[in-house]
Design an enzyme around this catalytic site. Structure first.
Site, PDB file in Angstrom:
ATOM      1  N   LYS A  54       0.887  -1.119  -0.141  1.00  0.00           N
ATOM      2  CA  LYS A  54      -0.216  -0.249   0.088  1.00  0.00           C
ATOM      3  C   LYS A  54       1.012   1.010   0.140  1.00  0.00           C
ATOM      4  O   LYS A  54       0.480   2.304  -0.790  1.00  0.00           O
ATOM      5  CB  LYS A  54      -1.067   0.035   1.192  1.00  0.00           C
ATOM      6  CG  LYS A  54      -1.763  -0.681   0.816  1.00  0.00           C
ATOM      7  CD  LYS A  54      -2.804  -1.386   2.701  1.00  0.00           C
ATOM      8  CE  LYS A  54      -3.404  -2.290   1.716  1.00  0.00           C
ATOM      9  NZ  LYS A  54      -4.912  -2.209   3.417  1.00  0.00           N
ATOM     10  N   GLN A  98      -4.240  -1.290   9.888  1.00  0.00           N
ATOM     11  CA  GLN A  98      -4.364  -2.337   9.048  1.00  0.00           C
ATOM     12  C   GLN A  98      -4.569  -3.860  10.343  1.00  0.00           C
ATOM     13  O   GLN A  98      -4.709  -3.526  11.091  1.00  0.00           O
ATOM     14  CB  GLN A  98      -2.838  -2.899   8.221  1.00  0.00           C
ATOM     15  CG  GLN A  98      -2.743  -4.600   7.703  1.00  0.00           C
ATOM     16  CD  GLN A  98      -3.535  -4.361   6.472  1.00  0.00           C
ATOM     17  OE1 GLN A  98      -3.855  -3.316   6.307  1.00  0.00           O
ATOM     18  NE2 GLN A  98      -3.554  -5.455   5.733  1.00  0.00           N
ATOM     19  N   ASP A 121     -10.956   2.642   4.251  1.00  0.00           N
ATOM     20  CA  ASP A 121     -11.998   1.860   4.382  1.00  0.00           C
ATOM     21  C   ASP A 121     -12.308   1.732   4.234  1.00  0.00           C
ATOM     22  O   ASP A 121     -12.985   0.393   4.548  1.00  0.00           O
ATOM     23  CB  ASP A 121     -10.527   0.932   5.844  1.00  0.00           C
ATOM     24  CG  ASP A 121      -9.656   0.048   5.499  1.00  0.00           C
ATOM     25  OD1 ASP A 121      -9.668  -0.064   4.400  1.00  0.00           O
ATOM     26  OD2 ASP A 121      -9.291  -0.010   6.634  1.00  0.00           O
TER      27      ASP A 121
END
Ligand code: L34
Length: 302
Positions: A54, A98, A121
């Site tokens: 990412k 994460q 997200d």
């Protein structure tokens, strides 16, 4: 006949090229630089690999990007404080923590602490609600489901009226992709069934699917004979089933397997995503797309 292989790597690279041009224009014309922070707690090898990818992509696109590594034993309180710092940082438009998190940290509290306007997200309850309502309400679609929809649309399969069967009911993939596909509108308008560990006859449901989306995290769960001939199969599983020596670098690398037996399934399906190189690269690209959108929204440009 062998199925068309839907290359997530290829589609992702096309979208990244478009994003790169958009980021350059934003910078030159408006002085806006999309900012993304990825927070990693601990050293889970899969998480390290995803977060590294990412950051690399964010960097290539010209973002202001920060990798914030935190120790496995960080307290929940300190993690919440860290999120608050980025919530108040005007250079940051996207905050990603994460998952999974260590057991001593309450995932729900952490996701709830992220400013919904920086929740690239799409996991905050406000954004989950917006997605469920649909249409223009939806602000940030969660990255993996958004990537799946994009792959289905680009593969040329008709979604309107299609029988879509989703295997798995996670908050990250199963529930949101089901919600996306049942919305009225382009690239959706499907008849959706979610099947899960409590389902009586998994096979019978899978056999009906024009579009079969498998996100169970069980290698080889879906058998080739469960696939309707000609169906579009999206395999979301990225299971680490062992290690092998890389031919390129000589280092040990994980062996990855999907939830579908690819070699046999590709002889039956009309189109299928591989693992690796299917949904994974799209997840990362959709995160970039959401971050650009967030930066534009913050600047009043969207
Ligand atoms: N907060 N946590 C948060 N957001 C997310 O969107 C994720 N997810 C899932 C796990 N936790 C998260 C991801 O990023 C899964 N996921 C993810 C991201 C990228 C890839 C797979 C899963 C990916 O790039 N897969 C490559 C193989 C990479 C490898 O392991 O070597 C592929 O080609 O499938």
């Amino acid at each position: 006949m062998s199925a068309k292989i839907i290359s997530g790597t290829e589609v992702a690279s096309q979208i990244r090229e478009e994003l790169k041009q958009e980021v350059t224009a934003l910078k030159e014309k408006q002085g806006v630089v999309p900012g993304l922070v990825t927070i990693l707690v601990g050293h889970n090898p899969a998480s390290v690999s995803y977060v590294t990818a990412k950051q690399k992509t964010a960097h290539e696109l010209g973002f202001h990007s920060i990798q914030d590594d935190q120790p496995e034993d960080i307290s929940e309180e300190n993690l919440l404080k860290l999120i608050d710092k980025y919530n108040n940082d005007p250079k940051i438009h996207g905050i990603l923590v994460q998952l999974p998190l260590p057991k001593h940290i309450d995932e729900k509290k952490v996701l709830n602490a992220i400013d919904p306007d920086k929740d690239v997200d799409g996991f905050h309850p406000v954004n989950v609600g917006r997605l469920m309502i649909g249409g223009k309400e939806a602000k940030f679609l969660p990255c993996t489901p958004a990537g799946i929809q994009e792959l289905i649309v680009r593969s040329g399969f008709e979604t309107a009226g299609a029988e879509v069967v989703v295997v798995g009911r996670s908050n990250i993939v199963g529930k949101p992709i089901a919600n996306i596909m049942l919305q009225k509108g382009k690239g959706a308008n499907s008849t959706v069934t979610i099947v899960h560990t409590g389902t009586k006859d998994l096979e019978a449901h899978c056999k009906r699917a024009d579009i079969l989306i498998v996100a169970a995290g069980v290698p080889g769960l879906v058998k080739p004979e469960w696939i309707k001939p000609g169906a579009c199969v999206i395999d979301v599983g990225v299971n680490r089933v062992g290690e092998k020596k890389s031919e390129k670098t000589g280092k040990m690398v994980p062996i990855l397997k999907g939830d579908v037996d690819f070699d046999a399934a590709k002889e039956i399906a009309g189109a299928i995503t591989p693992v690796p190189g299917g949904v994974g690269p799209m997840t990362i690209t959709m995160l970039m797309k959401n971050t650009v959108k967030s930066a534009k929204l913050a600047a009043g440009l969207a």
